[in-house]
Design an enzyme around this catalytic site. Structure first.
Site, short mmCIF file in Angstrom:
data_model
loop_
_atom_site.label_atom_id
_atom_site.label_comp_id
_atom_site.label_asym_id
_atom_site.label_seq_id
_atom_site.Cartn_x
_atom_site.Cartn_y
_atom_site.Cartn_z
N LYS A 42 0.84 -1.20 0.00
CA LYS A 42 0.00 0.00 0.00
C LYS A 42 0.87 1.25 0.00
O LYS A 42 2.08 1.19 0.25
CB LYS A 42 -0.93 -0.01 1.21
CG LYS A 42 -0.22 -0.08 2.55
CD LYS A 42 -1.22 -0.23 3.69
CE LYS A 42 -0.48 -0.30 5.02
NZ LYS A 42 -1.41 -0.40 6.15
N ARG A 140 -10.63 0.00 15.01
CA ARG A 140 -10.67 0.69 13.71
C ARG A 140 -11.61 -0.12 12.82
O ARG A 140 -12.76 -0.33 13.18
CB ARG A 140 -9.24 0.80 13.16
CG ARG A 140 -9.03 1.86 12.10
CD ARG A 140 -7.57 2.03 11.73
NE ARG A 140 -6.99 0.80 11.21
CZ ARG A 140 -5.74 0.70 10.76
NH1 ARG A 140 -4.94 1.76 10.80
NH2 ARG A 140 -5.28 -0.43 10.29
N TYR A 270 15.18 30.85 8.39
CA TYR A 270 14.03 31.62 8.90
C TYR A 270 14.03 31.66 10.42
O TYR A 270 14.30 30.66 11.09
CB TYR A 270 12.72 30.97 8.43
CG TYR A 270 12.43 31.16 6.97
CD1 TYR A 270 12.23 32.42 6.43
CD2 TYR A 270 12.34 30.06 6.12
CE1 TYR A 270 11.95 32.59 5.08
CE2 TYR A 270 12.06 30.20 4.78
CZ TYR A 270 11.87 31.48 4.26
OH TYR A 270 11.60 31.64 2.92
N MET A 318 11.46 24.80 2.42
CA MET A 318 10.80 23.98 1.41
C MET A 318 11.78 23.36 0.41
O MET A 318 11.65 22.18 0.05
CB MET A 318 9.76 24.81 0.65
CG MET A 318 8.99 24.00 -0.39
SD MET A 318 7.77 24.98 -1.28
CE MET A 318 6.56 25.26 0.01
#
Length: 381
Positions: A42, A140, A270, A318
């Site tokens: 998956k 679940r 940053y 990024m």
């Protein structure tokens, strides 16, 4: 444009398909001979790339495949006919007809699903294969264990459904062996109370990679679902998993895009979360969180430059990540940098990389983005 040259990658993942095949064989050798191998592929084969991964697993002798949804199942079916493909997740109403078209085995957890799939089977003119999932404490998907015998009986009554398997999912196999043992005993007890299935040839499976240590050689369980372990990653430490000694399949690489020296007192990236206390040689890597270097690695992670560990400075952005290469004076523009994998005598494991990111290897692998080129090593195993 004809015959355009291939642009070299700035960030890439190497996938060792020979190691994948070796791992499958080693896992088989560590398991009882009657146990069937369910290859879980998956989420784009855990980020490794579905088509090349599945094709190699087919070649290596996987017995069947497990996916999360119908779209993934359809993609596996396009790669090769003949292998059973189990859809682990619940189907949306409009997906059932596609499950029929691609000859997929569906998971059933409710009476409503039985009604819907039986109707689709009737329209298709054949019995649809299904696996009954029993909830033994995961909370679940799956029918609650107390109601499982009634649901099993209902499936067996339906002429357009074929009960081909029964399974559960362990919630804490990597960290709570007592609860896992309780789930296993509850599953086996529930299985014994499902009237009419004892004389059927069913696939009975409870264990994923993390649960293999407690798999019994006797009893009705005759299959395991193997995901992370086949890719060379130990979900936790255990004697069985240590015997397998899987080889890493995945490694993660980028390059140095810029080298510069800044004076003491310079803030990095940053927010100036890191201010250097000495004159510092910086390497700006050509990758960031847009490629799969988690932002949580800011000021925590390490990378390998010319075989030596170098710390990440400041925030991962990024498209770029800054590392301190002051102690690697020969570091230069264009050098390969290893984020996960081996360089020289040093190695950064996927588990270590994930720890810096406050996450787990499953998430790390599936978070490597599309702009990261996958390069497949296809040597003989």
């Amino acid at each position: 444009m004809k015959n355009a040259p291939t642009i070299p990658p700035r960030c890439w993942a190497e996938i060792d398909l020979a190691a994948l095949e070796r791992n499958l064989r080693r896992i088989r050798q560590a398991l009882p001979p009657h146990i069937r191998y369910v290859a879980v592929v998956k989420a784009d084969a855990y980020g490794h790339g579905l088509h090349p991964t599945v094709a190699r697993l087919m070649h290596a002798g996987a017995d069947l495949f497990a996916v999360a949804n119908v779209a993934e199942g359809a993609a596996v079916r396009e790669i090769g006919p003949g292998w059973p493909i189990l859809v682990l997740g619940p189907l949306l109403p409009e997906e059932a007809e596609f499950a029929v078209h691609y000859d997929l085995t569906c998971t059933v957890s409710s009476f409503a699903e039985v009604d819907r799939l039986d109707q689709v089977g009737r329209q298709a003119g054949r019995a649809l294969p299904v696996h009954l999932k029993i909830d033994t404490g995961m909370g679940r998907a799956g029918v609650w264990h107390e109601h499982a015998p009634a649901l099993a009986a209902e499936i067996l009554k339906r002429p357009h459904l074929s009960l081909d398997g029964v399974f559960t999912h362990f919630s804490s196999a990597d960290c709570d062996p007592e609860f896992t043992d309780r789930q296993r005993r509850l599953f086996l007890d529930t299985l014994s109370r499902c009237i009419g299935i004892a004389d059927r040839r069913l696939l009975i499976h409870t264990d994923n990679s993390a649960g293999l240590e407690s798999l019994a050689e006797d009893g009705p369980i005759n299959a395991v679902r193997v995901g992370l372990l086949q890719f060379g990653i130990l979900p936790h430490e255990s004697s069985l998993l240590a015997r397998v000694q899987p080889d890493p399949v995945f490694s993660f690489h980028t390059r140095i895009g810029l080298v510069k020296t800044v004076p003491a007192g310079t803030g990095i990236s940053y927010g100036r979360t890191r201010v250097v206390s000495r004159e510092t040689k910086l390497a700006v890597l050509a990758a960031g969180y847009g490629d799969g270097i988690p932002r949580a690695c800011s000021d925590r992670g390490r990378v390998l430059v010319r075989g030596r560990r170098c710390p990440i400075l400041g925030r991962v952005t990024m498209d770029q990540t800054v590392v301190d290469v002051t102690d690697v004076p020969e570091a230069d523009l264009g050098d390969e940098v290893v984020l996960v994998g081996r360089q020289g005598s040093e190695q950064i494991s996927l588990g270590e990389f994930s720890h810096w990111a406050d996450t787990i290897p499953w998430e790390t692998l599936t978070s490597v983005t599309k702009r990261v080129r996958r390069i497949y090593r296809t040597g003989l195993s």
